[in-house]
Design a protein around this motif. Structure first.
Motif: not given
Lengths: 519, 519
Positions: A501-504, B404-409, B435-436
């Motif tokens: 998950l780290l930036p490259a 849901d995750a979209v609302e969390l974002r 990561a998203w």
């Protein structure tokens, strides 16, 4: 490429729908085709939204890929060099060699940031691995610099290439990973269009997101102010007048979330002529000064607008030599009507000031030309009249005559912040005096130079083109040289983050092969 | 050393002549002897003048000598450790182990900057030697970082040692070569006096100019505002409330020469509880959260004031566990009456908010104690009520339940800038979700951490204790860790300067043996 009156909106050539304007040829005063329709508020909104969308993919790209983009911009500029230079000649009145040099400098600047990106030291990557056995245990912490976000860049009138659409602010912001929205300067819209299209071609060739680059036409009060106020813009680059810079700073500070404005504004660039230097080579310094003063009609931020010297024979010989050289200068066309008007008003203000005496004037001429002017004033009067400390943009300078070195230091101490201070010194006495002055000089300016003048700003790693207010709005930065990238970066650290998950740039295996400090 | 009610004025113990005040014991509410007479405007003037005079000699000292000074401050603190800790216990209500740890951290911080100085990389020295044969010839240009000038530091209430008189702001400013004038926090004047005297002893032992350090008592509206407005002060370090920080920024911006204010102000430090983590270890996270929330009565800038999670069984088990742990927390004394009052008001505001439901409260108590509180609200209501995004300083937190995750974002995107964002993630789905989310998280905070809470700020090279507004006033910086020194530096370059006139760090022979980049 020919000039068609288009902006670049989110990477694409786009015709504005606002009120059109045209460029003027400053040598003739006549309008140059075509018309340039300006951006609407809706265009501005789209440019900022696209810039915001582009931030994440552009940040993720990695330094080496962004370097390719910068190199490609330089190539696209080279491919269109002749058209760019000719249009710039028509729009600015600057001569071909100067503009060819400026274009080369602009391309070198892009390549310099490409090198900075490939080296990677600018990211200041720091890896502190976990120390689980320490009391208390240390977590794994890793720091890198990330882009601040979309950046607004204001093209400058006096460098239509090097401080404009693809100039230092744009190059350093793109290098940092920040999408850029440029507000073109209305003095050279055709040049701006050609350069913007070169940037857009490079972005397309590199497959970058559309929003990485936009260039809009519009006036400052509407499009310029709207750009700085837009919540997606996170920093501003500006080179121009003190009034313009402070207006942008006020807008940036009044936002719900204030943002930094890097405004390079006003500097009179004191030149300290020490007695030994004047005695030894007053005449030569006088000639060199006149050449520096009149270069490019004096339209440089680093123009020597103030001379400080102690009365004496050396100073007299400097004055005769400088005056003779100035009287022989042919007038050069200034960049636009507004600059010419402001110059004439500034010169008139000095000429009619009761404490000021004229020393020499250059040859006059018709149209928007700069008639060089040199004045003198006593240190006492200069100290009593702060209005004499103000910049007159153009080939105008003021010699402050001091009784002795102590008075010279007092004058220096009374000055505001400067981009440059130059010192001319010869022999042991001057050296001792310079050593005594330097701690004060260092507080006043971003660049200190000996036996020369500040005009000519080398684009290199060690350059500082910055200084205390009002020279710039942020003394901690430079707008020329590789350190300029730091303006558009912010540090972020990741703690106990899974490697994937780290930036490259922060991963254990260092896949980008960037330098890092580990402890 | 005993507490006598003295300030340090230009290095010397001095009794103020302004209105006196006394500290209060927050556990009992009663005054603690002695009285502390405050600074007059004249005291302030003398402190600033002395700081200004000290800049040049302190800058000339060289990094290694300044490192000795920082080490010596640490020694002087160690010599007086017991008196300092006992006085701090009485003035702040914080327990002995916490204050002993904080003192150790403060000493380590000073030594860290000593190491930074000895290594010298912070100066970013760049040497571009002349290229006389190039067309045009390149001059010799050399860059180093120099101190910005005298710095004003405001002691913080919540870290009477590590963010106060000899805390991170003072340590990094002194390291940079900036004289410091501290305005002590009125909550812990005796602690401030003892620490200031340790700094003054160290300065005297190192033979430094008197003006390198002053510490004044006084109120914010008079002495604090006067300090920021003083033309000799060139930067400000502040940790405290958003109202306090923005007031100082307004003063700094209204000066004829605006200066940077490094204000660390307001952060609710969102914790993202992803579904896999809640399912796998909701109960354990609940317990850990309650411990982080109640640590030090929640009086940390990095306190977890906001939880974001998607509804589900995992979240239910987190809530039961957190609520049970919170109900069992004994109340801790808060730092002062003002903080206690603001905390109670903030909790009442949430409790009476129509969209908010209480989840758990800690044990209550008499006096200025913090009764822990946990509330919940739906994401929809949270988004509709920006007043719920405001920090309640103390052990109070708000759980935002998302569909849901979209609302969390969406909730995350609606938040202002933060010092920290914590993510709890377990398993492949959570990793993908993290990561998203990360590109958005990176724009929101200076520190991103996994499977923990932001309380506990490691003092190291990679730490970033900073973040977008209003977490701090300057996203480009950190107030903890070795990078904090950058706040008080500015670049200066020397061009074609005789070797003997160059600052030692830039001379050809590199007499200070500092790292440099040559090209």
């Amino acid at each position: 490429m020919s000039v068609s009156g288009e902006m670049i909106l989110a990477g694409r050539p786009t015709r504005g729908e606002g009120a059109p304007f045209a460029a003027s040829n400053p040598a003739t005063g006549s309008a140059i085709a075509p018309d340039f329709p300006t951006a609407t508020r809706d265009d501005l909104e789209r440019a900022c939204a696209a810039a915001d969308d582009a931030l994440a993919p552009f940040r993720a790209l990695g330094p080496a890929d962004r370097a390719l983009f910068l190199d490609r911009i330089a190539e696209e500029l080279a491919a269109d060099a002749n058209a760019i230079v000719e249009r710039a000649m028509a729009e600015t009145g600057l001569p071909r060699p100067r503009l060819e040099g400026e274009l080369a400098r602009t391309m070198n600047q892009l390549r310099l940031f490409g090198r900075v990106l490939r080296e990677g030291a600018y990211l200041d990557i720091r890896v502190n691995k976990a120390l689980p056995d320490r009391t208390p245990p240390r977590p794994d912490i890793r720091l890198s610099m990330v882009p601040v976000g979309p950046v607004a860049v204001f093209g400058a009138s006096n460098f239509p290439l090097a401080f404009s659409v693809a100039g230092g602010d744009t190059a350093s912001a793109l290098a940092a990973g920040c999408p850029v929205v440029v507000k073109a300067h209305s003095s050279h819209p055709g040049t701006s269009e050609l350069v913007a299209k070169a940037v857009a071609r490079a972005a397309a060739a590199c497959g970058l997101p559309d929003g990485v680059f936009s260039m809009l036409f519009g006036n400052g009060a509407d499009i310029g102010a709207g750009l700085v106020a837009d919540p997606r813009i996170q920093a501003v680059g500006f080179t121009g007048s003190r009034a313009g810079g402070t207006a942008l700073i006020a807008i940036a500070q009044a936002r719900p979330q204030p943002i930094p404005v890097y405004a390079e504004m006003s500097s009179i660039n004191p030149v300290l002529l020490l007695s030994g230097a004047l005695e030894q080579r007053g005449e030569a310094i006088g000639k060199a000064f006149a050449a520096a003063l009149t270069l490019g009609a004096g339209q440089f931020c680093t123009n020597p607008g103030l001379l400080l010297a102690v009365e004496g024979q050396g100073l007299d010989s400097f004055v005769s030599s400088a005056a003779a050289a100035i009287r022989a200068t042919t007038p050069a066309t200034m960049l636009n009507r507004g600059i010419h008007r402001a110059y004439c008003a500034g010169v008139r203000r000095l000429a009619s000031h009761p404490a000021v005496t004229p020393l020499a004037q250059g040859v006059s001429g018709d149209g928007w030309v700069c008639q060089t002017a040199l004045f003198t004033v006593s240190a006492r009067d200069f100290l009593a009249h702060p209005e004499l400390h103000e910049e007159v943009f153009g080939a105008c300078s003021l010699l402050v005559r001091c009784r002795d070195a102590v008075e010279l230091r007092t004058v220096l101490a009374a000055l505001e912040g400067q981009l440059t201070v130059a010192i001319h010194a010869e022999g042991a006495d001057d050296q001792a005096q310079a050593a005594w002055l330097l701690p004060l000089v260092e507080r006043k300016a971003g660049r200190i130079l000996f036996d020369g003048f500040g005009t000519g700003v080398e684009v290199c790693d060690a350059m500082v083109h910055g200084g205390p207010f009002p020279a710039t709005s942020d003394v901690r930065t430079t707008s020329v040289g590789s350190l300029a990238i730091a303006r558009f970066l912010r540090p972020v650290c990741y703690q106990n983050t899974p490697d994937t998950l780290l930036p490259a740039e922060l991963r254990d295996a260092n896949p980008l092969n960037l330098p890092r400090t580990c402890r």
